[in-house]
Design a protein around this motif. Sequence first.
Motif, PDB file in Angstrom:
ATOM      1  N   ASP A  91       0.794  -1.230   0.000  1.00 43.80           N
ATOM      2  CA  ASP A  91       0.000   0.000   0.000  1.00 43.80           C
ATOM      3  C   ASP A  91       0.827   1.281   0.000  1.00 43.80           C
ATOM      4  O   ASP A  91       0.286   2.376   0.121  1.00 43.80           O
ATOM      5  N   GLY A  92       2.133   1.173  -0.146  1.00 40.87           N
ATOM      6  CA  GLY A  92       2.969   2.367  -0.232  1.00 40.87           C
ATOM      7  C   GLY A  92       3.203   3.084   1.073  1.00 40.87           C
ATOM      8  O   GLY A  92       3.703   4.218   1.073  1.00 40.87           O
ATOM      9  N   GLY A  93       2.907   2.441   2.190  1.00 44.12           N
ATOM     10  CA  GLY A  93       3.053   3.116   3.476  1.00 44.12           C
ATOM     11  C   GLY A  93       4.465   3.136   4.027  1.00 44.12           C
ATOM     12  O   GLY A  93       4.778   3.935   4.911  1.00 44.12           O
ATOM     13  N   TYR A  94       5.320   2.266   3.528  1.00 40.42           N
ATOM     14  CA  TYR A  94       6.691   2.170   4.044  1.00 40.42           C
ATOM     15  C   TYR A  94       7.511   3.385   3.621  1.00 40.42           C
ATOM     16  O   TYR A  94       7.387   3.872   2.496  1.00 40.42           O
ATOM     17  N   ARG A  95       8.380   3.861   4.525  1.00 42.24           N
ATOM     18  CA  ARG A  95       9.240   5.002   4.236  1.00 42.24           C
ATOM     19  C   ARG A  95      10.703   4.642   4.526  1.00 42.24           C
ATOM     20  O   ARG A  95      11.043   4.279   5.651  1.00 42.24           O
ATOM     21  N   HIS A  96      11.539   4.776   3.511  1.00 43.43           N
ATOM     22  CA  HIS A  96      12.968   4.484   3.681  1.00 43.43           C
ATOM     23  C   HIS A  96      13.563   5.323   4.812  1.00 43.43           C
ATOM     24  O   HIS A  96      14.316   4.814   5.645  1.00 43.43           O
ATOM     25  N   ASN A  97      13.266   6.611   4.812  1.00 42.32           N
ATOM     26  CA  ASN A  97      13.872   7.499   5.790  1.00 42.32           C
ATOM     27  C   ASN A  97      13.507   7.108   7.218  1.00 42.32           C
ATOM     28  O   ASN A  97      14.344   7.186   8.130  1.00 42.32           O
ATOM     29  N   GLU A  98      12.280   6.667   7.421  1.00 43.26           N
ATOM     30  CA  GLU A  98      11.850   6.294   8.769  1.00 43.26           C
ATOM     31  C   GLU A  98      12.602   5.065   9.260  1.00 43.26           C
ATOM     32  O   GLU A  98      13.071   5.015  10.400  1.00 43.26           O
ATOM     33  N   LEU A  99      12.740   4.062   8.404  1.00 44.60           N
ATOM     34  CA  LEU A  99      13.483   2.881   8.821  1.00 44.60           C
ATOM     35  C   LEU A  99      14.952   3.229   9.075  1.00 44.60           C
ATOM     36  O   LEU A  99      15.537   2.812  10.088  1.00 44.60           O
ATOM     37  N   LEU A 100      15.555   3.999   8.175  1.00 45.10           N
ATOM     38  CA  LEU A 100      16.957   4.358   8.349  1.00 45.10           C
ATOM     39  C   LEU A 100      17.172   5.148   9.634  1.00 45.10           C
ATOM     40  O   LEU A 100      18.143   4.930  10.361  1.00 45.10           O
ATOM     41  N   ALA A 101      16.259   6.065   9.937  1.00 38.83           N
ATOM     42  CA  ALA A 101      16.379   6.849  11.167  1.00 38.83           C
ATOM     43  C   ALA A 101      16.367   5.937  12.385  1.00 38.83           C
ATOM     44  O   ALA A 101      17.168   6.103  13.321  1.00 38.83           O
ATOM     45  N   ARG A 102      15.468   4.958  12.380  1.00 47.21           N
ATOM     46  CA  ARG A 102      15.356   4.065  13.542  1.00 47.21           C
ATOM     47  C   ARG A 102      16.524   3.107  13.629  1.00 47.21           C
ATOM     48  O   ARG A 102      16.984   2.780  14.731  1.00 47.21           O
ATOM     49  N   VAL A 103      17.009   2.640  12.487  1.00 43.13           N
ATOM     50  CA  VAL A 103      18.193   1.765  12.515  1.00 43.13           C
ATOM     51  C   VAL A 103      19.394   2.524  13.068  1.00 43.13           C
ATOM     52  O   VAL A 103      20.117   2.040  13.931  1.00 43.13           O
ATOM     53  N   LEU A 104      19.616   3.729  12.560  1.00 44.85           N
ATOM     54  CA  LEU A 104      20.783   4.495  12.984  1.00 44.85           C
ATOM     55  C   LEU A 104      20.718   4.831  14.478  1.00 44.85           C
ATOM     56  O   LEU A 104      21.749   4.830  15.167  1.00 44.85           O
ATOM     57  N   LYS A 105      19.537   5.087  14.983  1.00 39.05           N
ATOM     58  CA  LYS A 105      19.405   5.316  16.422  1.00 39.05           C
ATOM     59  C   LYS A 105      19.664   4.031  17.207  1.00 39.05           C
ATOM     60  O   LYS A 105      20.300   4.051  18.263  1.00 39.05           O
ATOM     61  N   ALA A 106      19.200   2.925  16.683  1.00 43.78           N
ATOM     62  CA  ALA A 106      19.350   1.643  17.382  1.00 43.78           C
ATOM     63  C   ALA A 106      20.795   1.170  17.446  1.00 43.78           C
ATOM     64  O   ALA A 106      21.184   0.489  18.381  1.00 43.78           O
ATOM     65  N   VAL A 107      21.596   1.528  16.445  1.00 46.41           N
ATOM     66  CA  VAL A 107      22.985   1.042  16.411  1.00 46.41           C
ATOM     67  C   VAL A 107      23.963   1.983  17.114  1.00 46.41           C
ATOM     68  O   VAL A 107      25.152   1.682  17.196  1.00 46.41           O
ATOM     69  N   GLN A 108      23.472   3.120  17.606  1.00 45.64           N
ATOM     70  CA  GLN A 108      24.358   4.029  18.318  1.00 45.64           C
ATOM     71  C   GLN A 108      24.922   3.343  19.565  1.00 45.64           C
ATOM     72  O   GLN A 108      24.199   2.644  20.273  1.00 45.64           O
ATOM     73  N   PRO A 109      26.215   3.557  19.843  1.00 53.31           N
ATOM     74  CA  PRO A 109      26.819   2.947  21.039  1.00 53.31           C
ATOM     75  C   PRO A 109      26.117   3.400  22.310  1.00 53.31           C
ATOM     76  O   PRO A 109      25.637   4.526  22.390  1.00 53.31           O
TER      77      PRO A 109
END
Length: 359
Positions: free
Chosen positions: A341-359
């Motif tokens: 349905d086109g609801g997925y957003r690359h930027n949203e996933l990337l933002a959450r991944v980058l926050k999750a991998v922070q030391p």
Amino acid sequence: MRKGLLLFLLLVSLTARAEQWPGEQWSTGPKITGPAVEALETYAFPSRDDSTRQGIRTDALLIIRDGQIIYERYAGPTTAQTPHLTWSISKSLMATVLGVAYGENRFKLDDPAAQFYSPLANRPALKIADLLHWASGIDWQEDYEYAPLKSSVVAMLYTRGHRDMAAFAADHPSYAEPGQAFRYSSGDSNLLAAALKGMLGPQRYADYPWTALFEPLGIRHAVWETDASGTFVASSYAYLTARDLARVGLLMVRDGRWQDRQLLPKDWVAFNREPFAGYKAGQDEAVPGGHWWLNRAIAGAPSPWPAAPPDTFAALGHWGQALYVIPSQKLVIVRYADDRDGGYRHNELLARVLKAVQP
């Protein structure tokens, strides 16, 4: 002088040993945990309703940092052993296979495509680089569910063009001179696949993606469909497990080097990451490079994924498939999905991944 040289060689050796490379299996690093990971999973893995296929429907999410798995989760019928349909990630895979051929001096970017695929003889100005930029000038309609009756790609994959997809693409009229304008086209990708056959000959072509790329990377379970003419469907039909696709990402995050072998020439990787000069901001969801997608600000427009570093680039596919490569963070992220349905957003996933991998 000799002492300095020995110290330099020792440092190089220690650095090489410190790098992590997958063998038959990936090694695992410290697994990421905590509230940021929970927030990532809330976005990526909501409860799914297979009867409606609505919402974000992640099948696999794999995060590699510095050559080690730090996060991995699967859903639906997908497992770590499942070769998943990559859809248009196949395009970037074909670009990577072509990079090996480029390193073997089988072609140059400025070579006419007709030199390797004769049905393009009426387009003598069309270069291999133009096809890699989706800038062939061929009048192509890349529509799926939204306008299937007018869609060039639907006709190519499923109806009148499916037996010889490159010939179908070559038979389309032109709307612009080659190299002048960007228009996303699965036809361009399949013309590249046909050109590769002309570079290699049919016999070597049949197993070239395996001998040139998959086997050197340790990829054991790849499937790549061909059409009835024996040409790889470079636009759409490669299947890899998430872990195997991550090997391609690791190759790219390390500038085309695999262990002690420069599998892709550095100038080829640089070409992949260079924005196409004829692209106009806002034409697509990201900026086209050499058959990869770039997170670059163009002509004053903001970068497509502002949460991610500007060196981020990606291979992207229909229904939410993605291979994100972030060299500055030593990160490779694989996402497989069944988004409809086109609801997925690359930027949203990337933002959450980058926050999750922070030391």
